[in-house]
Design a protein around this motif. Structure first.
Motif, mmCIF file in Angstrom:
data_model
loop_
_atom_site.group_PDB
_atom_site.id
_atom_site.type_symbol
_atom_site.label_atom_id
_atom_site.label_comp_id
_atom_site.label_asym_id
_atom_site.label_seq_id
_atom_site.Cartn_x
_atom_site.Cartn_y
_atom_site.Cartn_z
ATOM 1 N N LYS A 188 -88.753 -64.911 13.717
ATOM 2 C CA LYS A 188 -88.202 -64.839 12.366
ATOM 3 C C LYS A 188 -87.593 -66.172 11.943
ATOM 4 O O LYS A 188 -87.636 -66.534 10.752
ATOM 5 N N THR B 215 -89.450 -54.646 13.872
ATOM 6 C CA THR B 215 -88.055 -55.053 14.033
ATOM 7 C C THR B 215 -87.134 -53.845 14.142
ATOM 8 O O THR B 215 -86.182 -53.841 14.938
ATOM 9 N N TRP C 83 -82.680 -59.140 8.383
ATOM 10 C CA TRP C 83 -83.031 -58.680 9.731
ATOM 11 C C TRP C 83 -82.537 -59.651 10.805
ATOM 12 O O TRP C 83 -82.220 -59.236 11.920
ATOM 13 N N ASP D 31 -88.175 -61.715 18.811
ATOM 14 C CA ASP D 31 -88.275 -61.394 17.391
ATOM 15 C C ASP D 31 -87.453 -62.378 16.561
ATOM 16 O O ASP D 31 -87.891 -62.854 15.504
#
Length: 395
Positions: free
Chosen positions: A170, A214, A65, A166
């Motif tokens: 992460k 996400t 991701w 995000d």
């Protein structure tokens, strides 16, 4: 109190049996402990290995991701930069519409200085107004484009903000899970933290919620990226069409200006030629008037001789005052001279009237020529020359 041999034996046997039972229990316990140690060690290793595998899988998912987010961030950043450049281009195109409107309105004001019949609502005036309308309409469209680009940039930056947030989370999660995945029993920072095994902090998410979060951010970034590309295509088309429309309107107006100047010059030339003829005719008529005046004056001498003769012959006495042939001839001569004089006087009067009319026509033609010269000066020297600086660039 003394015990018997039987009691002594019983007592000893009982102690031995108790010791044997305790020993048997201990042996069983030792066997169970050994089995438990082996089983728990195996289970612990397997569980730890499974957790390590899960952590590794989790790290790989985060890596995946992160790669997706990185790609979308790269695309969004490119779109934002491209839109910023496009916005500058549209702003430049919008700025380029200001001066042509100013020039054309100045031309309109100049053409209001045309005088008399030349202040006509002609094709030039119509096309000039139409060109201004086309430019102003294009200006409004370009201004709307800037607003749309600005709004799209805002949306792109919003999508980028959520992706970057995000991504930041992460990165932190990746670092933590990577460190956790690499821990082993001999790691220095491995410590007992019994409370963490019992507590799940507030604000947690499920795996499906984590992935959906996400996916939503990535989908929003893709949507805004696609919207940006669509908007760029629309705006580039608008830039091309507005430039073409303004160029075509300017071409038509310039053509009509040239045609109008030609028409005015032709009209002026015709009037100039006619003025030359009128002035020539004035000169010729002046000679004719002079000749008529001299002719009348010359006739007056003959008339005086005739009338003097007639008056002298009236002095003849009695029967000598005869209406003879000379008398008749003198009367005929007198009548003829008077008729000729009257004819010349009438012609002189007509010539004088025509002279006044020619003079008036001469003045009117001269005035009209000045009007045409003024119109030509306004249209050709002022307007056309000033409009030559108008150029619509294809951005």
């Amino acid at each position: 109190m003394k015990y018997s041999i039987h009691q002594w034996n019983q007592h000893n046997n009982a102690k031995i049996q108790h010791a044997q039972r305790a020993r048997t229990i201990v042996e069983d316990l030792r066997d169970e402990a050994a089995r438990a140690l082996e089983e728990t060690a195996k289970h612990t290793r397997n569980t730890q290995r499974a957790v390590t595998t899960r952590l590794d899988q989790r790290v790989q998912k985060v890596d995946h991701w992160q790669g997706e987010i990185e790609n979308k961030l790269h695309e969004l950043n490119n779109e934002i930069d491209t839109l910023l450049n496009l916005k500058d281009t549209v702003a430049e195109a919008l700025k380029a519409t200001v001066e042509p409107v100013k020039i054309n309105r100045h031309c309109q004001a100049l053409r209001e200085q045309r005088t008399d019949v030349d202040n006509v609502h002609d094709v030039v005036e119509k096309d000039l107004a139409k060109e201004i309308d086309v430019i102003l309409s294009s200006s409004d469209i370009l201004s709307d484009c800037i607003d749309q680009i600005t709004e799209q940039i805002r949306k792109n930056r919003s999508a980028r903000y959520h992706l970057e947030k995000d991504q930041k989370d992460k990165l932190t999660a990746h670092r933590i899970d990577d460190e956790a995945q690499q821990l082993h029993n001999n790691s220095k920072n491995a410590q007992r933290r019994p409370m963490t095994a019992k507590v799940t902090l507030d604000g947690y998410s499920t795996p499906s919620q984590w992935q959906n979060f996400t996916e939503v951010n990535v989908a929003k970034a893709e949507k805004e990226r696609d919207n940006s590309r669509d908007l760029r295509g629309v705006v580039e088309g608008i830039l091309r069409r507005t430039t073409e429309n303004m160029t075509e309107a300017n071409r038509k107006t310039s053509f009509q200006f040239s045609e109008r100047v030609k028409e005015t010059k032709i009209a002026k030339k015709k009037m100039t030629n006619e003025l030359d003829l009128v002035m020539k005719e004035v000169s010729e008529l002046e000679k004719s008037i002079l000749d008529l005046e001299q002719g009348i004056k010359a006739k007056e001498g003959s008339l005086m001789v005739c009338e003097t003769r007639m008056e002298m012959r009236q002095g003849r006495p009695n029967y000598e005052y005869c209406v003879d042939q000379p008398h008749k001839q003198l009367r005929a001569e007198n009548k003829e001279i008077n008729e000729n004089i009257n004819r010349l006087v009438e012609l002189l009067h007509g010539a004088t009237v025509q002279m006044k009319d020619l003079k008036r026509q001469q003045l009117e033609l001269q005035e009209e020529i000045k009007i045409k010269e003024n119109t030509i000066y306004i249209d050709e020297v002022c307007c056309i020359a000033e409009r030559e600086s108008i150029s619509f660039k294809f951005f």
